[in-house]
Write a protein that holds these residues in place. Sequence first.
Motif, mmCIF file in Angstrom:
data_model
loop_
_atom_site.group_PDB
_atom_site.id
_atom_site.type_symbol
_atom_site.label_atom_id
_atom_site.label_comp_id
_atom_site.label_asym_id
_atom_site.label_seq_id
_atom_site.Cartn_x
_atom_site.Cartn_y
_atom_site.Cartn_z
ATOM 1 N N GLU A 50 -4.559 5.805 -1.008
ATOM 2 C CA GLU A 50 -3.809 4.590 -0.626
ATOM 3 C C GLU A 50 -4.218 3.465 -1.575
ATOM 4 N N HIS A 51 -3.222 2.900 -2.241
ATOM 5 C CA HIS A 51 -3.519 1.863 -3.238
ATOM 6 C C HIS A 51 -2.364 0.879 -3.361
ATOM 7 N N TRP A 52 -2.598 -0.185 -4.082
ATOM 8 C CA TRP A 52 -1.562 -1.160 -4.430
ATOM 9 C C TRP A 52 -1.864 -1.661 -5.834
ATOM 10 N N GLY B 50 8.758 11.492 -12.050
ATOM 11 C CA GLY B 50 8.514 10.087 -12.422
ATOM 12 C C GLY B 50 7.784 9.358 -11.306
ATOM 13 N N TRP B 51 8.000 8.032 -11.219
ATOM 14 C CA TRP B 51 7.240 7.195 -10.308
ATOM 15 C C TRP B 51 7.858 7.238 -8.911
ATOM 16 N N VAL B 52 7.178 7.893 -7.927
ATOM 17 C CA VAL B 52 7.699 7.960 -6.550
ATOM 18 C C VAL B 52 6.614 7.481 -5.585
ATOM 19 N N ASP C 105 -1.377 12.477 -9.204
ATOM 20 C CA ASP C 105 -2.428 11.521 -9.574
ATOM 21 C C ASP C 105 -1.757 10.321 -10.236
ATOM 22 N N GLU C 106 -2.332 9.124 -10.045
ATOM 23 C CA GLU C 106 -1.817 7.929 -10.749
ATOM 24 C C GLU C 106 -2.730 7.736 -11.954
ATOM 25 N N VAL C 107 -2.198 8.072 -13.115
ATOM 26 C CA VAL C 107 -2.997 8.107 -14.342
ATOM 27 C C VAL C 107 -2.468 7.049 -15.286
ATOM 28 N N ILE D 236 0.838 -1.202 0.000
ATOM 29 C CA ILE D 236 0.000 0.000 0.000
ATOM 30 C C ILE D 236 0.873 1.252 0.000
ATOM 31 N N HIS D 237 0.621 2.090 -0.982
ATOM 32 C CA HIS D 237 1.415 3.318 -1.132
ATOM 33 C C HIS D 237 0.553 4.447 -1.700
ATOM 34 N N THR D 238 1.106 5.654 -1.640
ATOM 35 C CA THR D 238 0.449 6.813 -2.272
ATOM 36 C C THR D 238 1.469 7.487 -3.184
ATOM 37 N N HIS D 239 0.977 8.422 -3.979
ATOM 38 C CA HIS D 239 1.864 9.250 -4.806
ATOM 39 C C HIS D 239 1.454 10.714 -4.620
ATOM 40 N N ALA D 240 2.407 11.617 -4.740
ATOM 41 C CA ALA D 240 2.081 13.049 -4.674
ATOM 42 C C ALA D 240 1.357 13.491 -5.955
HETATM 43 FE FE LIG Z 1 0.927 3.464 -7.489
#
Ligand SMILES: [Fe+2]
Length: 183
Positions: A144-146, A166-168, A105-107, A99-103
């Motif tokens: 919060e997603h995976w 990029g992906w953080v 949007d995850e598009v 489970i993680h988040t990103h600063a």
């Molecule tokens: Fe993600």
Amino acid sequence: MAILKLEDDTILTDINDISQELAPLNIQLNRWAVGNDSQLRSLLAQDSLDEDKKEQVLKALDGYFNQLQQIAGYQSRDLIVLHPRVPNLDELMVKFDQIHTHADDEVRYVIDGEAIFGFVRPDGSQVELTVQKEEYINVPAGTEHWFHLTPARRIKAVRYFISTEGWVPQYTDKEIRLHRALA
Ligand SMILES: [Fe+2]
Ligand SMILES: CSCCC(=O)/C(O)=C/O
Ligand code: NI
């Protein structure tokens, strides 16, 4: 066709039912056609793509990126290509299946194959959404997603980024209750 699994084993396939269950998360789920371009389709049928072929695929689908650039200032995009013969695929996937988040949007725009996005809803319940070919998802920053692959272990997805980092991921150390329970 998107499929949503709830924590009580309910399976939803109707897009209106799915949207209703995802509404508290403000997740956007749309259908974006890949089109009938034969060269693009033959590229998407290949397991792995070199950098030149990835760029050909991205350019063929940049109509969507241009829209995101104009309406929301998206700055970059890349192409994730995963298939069963990718070396150390399971090790690669570990970073996504926590489970993680990103600063940002995850598009993601799935253009081949499928994958599962899991979410923690505001009430603490967990759901898993299978997203398939020609489906676009926008997961708001901070959700919060995976993420993990289905047994097909195959996906090609365009990732769109607003920031240039990029992906953080920011891991939240919560347990994926739903996934373990149903694994
Ligand atoms: Fe993600
Ligand atoms: C299909 S994109 C790979 C997964 C990813 O980028 C992510 O952040 C999953 O949570
Ligand atoms: Ni799962």
